[in-house]
Scaffold this motif. Structure first.
Motif, PDB file in Angstrom:
ATOM      1  N   ASN A  90      -8.370   1.182 -13.070  1.00  0.00           N
ATOM      2  CA  ASN A  90      -7.700   2.455 -12.789  1.00  0.00           C
ATOM      3  C   ASN A  90      -8.495   3.672 -13.236  1.00  0.00           C
ATOM      4  O   ASN A  90      -7.995   4.790 -13.170  1.00  0.00           O
TER       5      ASN A  90
ATOM      6  N   ASP B 215       0.830  -1.209   0.000  1.00  0.00           N
ATOM      7  CA  ASP B 215       0.000   0.000   0.000  1.00  0.00           C
ATOM      8  C   ASP B 215       0.863   1.258   0.000  1.00  0.00           C
ATOM      9  O   ASP B 215       0.560   2.241  -0.701  1.00  0.00           O
TER      10      ASP B 215
ATOM     11  N   GLU C  15      -8.670   6.676 -10.934  1.00  0.00           N
ATOM     12  CA  GLU C  15      -7.432   7.247 -10.389  1.00  0.00           C
ATOM     13  C   GLU C  15      -7.204   8.646 -10.955  1.00  0.00           C
ATOM     14  O   GLU C  15      -7.655   8.985 -12.050  1.00  0.00           O
TER      15      GLU C  15
ATOM     16  N   GLN D 210       3.874   5.624  -5.402  1.00  0.00           N
ATOM     17  CA  GLN D 210       3.804   5.693  -6.854  1.00  0.00           C
ATOM     18  C   GLN D 210       2.716   6.667  -7.307  1.00  0.00           C
ATOM     19  O   GLN D 210       2.916   7.450  -8.247  1.00  0.00           O
TER      20      GLN D 210
ATOM     21  N   GLU E   8       3.937   1.480  -1.093  1.00  0.00           N
ATOM     22  CA  GLU E   8       4.596   1.597  -2.398  1.00  0.00           C
ATOM     23  C   GLU E   8       3.622   2.135  -3.444  1.00  0.00           C
ATOM     24  O   GLU E   8       3.989   2.990  -4.271  1.00  0.00           O
ATOM     25  N   HIS E   9       2.378   1.631  -3.370  1.00  0.00           N
ATOM     26  CA  HIS E   9       1.367   2.114  -4.314  1.00  0.00           C
ATOM     27  C   HIS E   9       1.062   3.593  -4.075  1.00  0.00           C
ATOM     28  O   HIS E   9       0.954   4.371  -5.030  1.00  0.00           O
TER      29      HIS E   9
END
Length: 458
Positions: free
Chosen positions: A398, A226, A401, A232, A228-229
């Motif tokens: 996605n 989570d 997003e 990003q 790392e996401h």
């Protein structure tokens, strides 16, 4: 102080083992000692019982106490103790050491270390049995008999002690190995957590253990994924914002430089172009601010009971000219009796605007857009469906997003900022509802969201 987990486990287990084995040793040792004492007491009574049996047999055989000194003398010599036999009233019948004569009155205690034991003699010549007193030394257990159980008890205690020490050693060794094994996964997790804290977000923990430790490792890996996401997404957000701002800023700068250099005239067309780019910048900044407030839960919301049919009709009406200009058909599928809903009129209208804008942008001339609503328990589902180009399956997860576009070229042909659907999702979630999308490539898309029915109708 002991800080290492495995060392604390070792000390704790060692204390438990030592206390347990010590308790067992003390309990068993005390029990054996008590049993040996009872055994010696019983064995000490055997010579007395044998003497009583011999005296009774002598009397029953002869019918009197004549020559009883043969019995008392033999037993005294065999056992190495003085024997005095008296009647129940204390009249001496015989004394192995001849200090008291037959017929004398014997006073207990006048002969040291002797203990009286009553016993009864039965005879066929007497109507009633006679009661006698036999005085003997109670400590009659021979050394060979007494030494055997004591030696046995000492041997047991010795083996218990040696076995306990061996068990403690083996237990400590096993505890050391097991504590290191138990604490090793914790150490691995701690190392990974430290690396994660330094920014190494790709850290993952792979453990073979089962149970709670494995669950902890899975939770850590999920948290790391989570983070790392999120990192990003943050990087993508910075890059996307920079990209979105660069184009209008570059255009404005280009127009101004052209005017400064005399290449362009500051006429109405030029000013209109500059105003369009400035409006685009203002819209992007406004949407970014709105999104940040929505994600922080700080959007001002005014929830009231509203007529959802009226809200949909008013919102759709504002898009009718654009739909007509693009040659698209609009269809409304609204039930006659749709319950009132508890919503913020402005925010739900904003969600509908963004969904309609998205549908119009991705539907070609001659296409159809359908807005419908249906009650589902305590919720009303509103959907906007189109017959446009659709969304590839790989892009569906996605689609909500920030700055995500199905168009990989990031072209601005559609005029969108890439934040509309993200803002729509946050606004719907602020109402407690959820937003979803279904799409088939080349056949169109269907966006739907839910809003709560007014509580007074539930």
């Amino acid at each position: 102080m002991i800080h290492s987990l495995w060392l604390r486990l070792l000390v704790a287990f060692a204390l438990v083992i030592v206390v347990t084995i010590g308790t067992v040793y003390a309990f068993v040792s005390s029990g054996i000692r008590g049993e040996i004492e009872r055994y010696e007491e019983i064995m000490g009574q055997i010579p007395i019982l044998e003497t009583q049996e011999a005296l009774a047999g002598h009397y029953q055989k002869r019918g009197s106490w004549d020559d009883v000194q043969l019995v008392t003398g033999n037993r005294s010599a065999e056992l190495g103790t003085r024997i005095i036999l008296t009647t129940f009233a204390g009249v001496v019948i015989d004394d192995s050491e001849k200090e008291f004569s037959a017929g004398q009155q014997y006073q207990p205690g006048s002969a040291d270390d002797l203990q009286g034991n009553y016993f009864v003699v039965f005879s066929e010549d007497w109507e009633e049995p006679i009661t006698l007193t036999l005085y003997m030394d109670p400590r009659l257990l021979p050394d060979d008999i007494a030494g055997s159980p004591r030696a046995f008890a000492e041997a047991i205690n010795r083996f218990l002690l040696l076995g306990g020490l061996l068990a403690v050693g083996i237990a400590l060794l096993l505890t050391f190995i097991l504590s290191r094994r138990m604490s090793s996964p914790i150490g691995v997790l701690a190392t990974a957590a430290r690396r994660l804290g330094t920014g190494q977000l790709s850290q993952r923990v792979r453990l073979k253990e089962k149970g709670e430790v494995q669950e902890l490792a899975q939770a850590f890996n999920a948290m790391a994924a989570d983070l790392e996401h999120a990192e990003q997404l943050r990087r993508n957000l910075v890059a996307d914002v920079a990209h979105e701002l660069r184009t209008p800023l570059s255009n404005i700068q280009g127009y101004l430089e052209a005017i400064r250099d005399g290449v362009m005239e500051p006429d109405a067309a030029t000013i209109r172009s500059l105003n369009e780019e400035a409006s685009l910048l203002a819209r992007l900044v406004e949407e970014l601010q709105e999104l940040s407030l929505a994600e922080a839960g700080e959007l001002k919301m005014v929830f009231q009971t509203e007529d959802l049919v009226n809200l949909i009709e008013q919102t759709v009406a504002s898009w009718q000219p654009q739909l007509t200009a693009k040659g698209m058909a609009l269809s409304l599928d609204l039930p006659d009796e749709l319950p009132p809903v508890k919503v913020d009129w402005q925010r739900i209208s904003q969600v509908l605007h963004k969904l309609l804008e998205n549908a119009i942008s991705h539907t070609g001339r001659g296409g159809t857009i359908t807005v419908s609503a249906v009650r589902q328990g305590g919720w009303v589902e509103v959907s906007v469906a189109d017959t446009g180009e659709g969304i590839p399956d790989a892009d569906l997860p996605n689609i909500f997003e920030r700055f995500y576009r199905v168009d990989r070229s990031r072209a601005r042909a559609t005029g969108g900022s890439g934040l509309g659907l993200t803002i729509a999702r946050r606004l719907v979630e602020a109402h407690g509802g959820k937003i979803d999308v279904e799409s088939k490539l080349g056949k169109g898309s269907r966006f739907s969201f839910t809003v709560p029915v007014s509580q007074r109708l539930l």
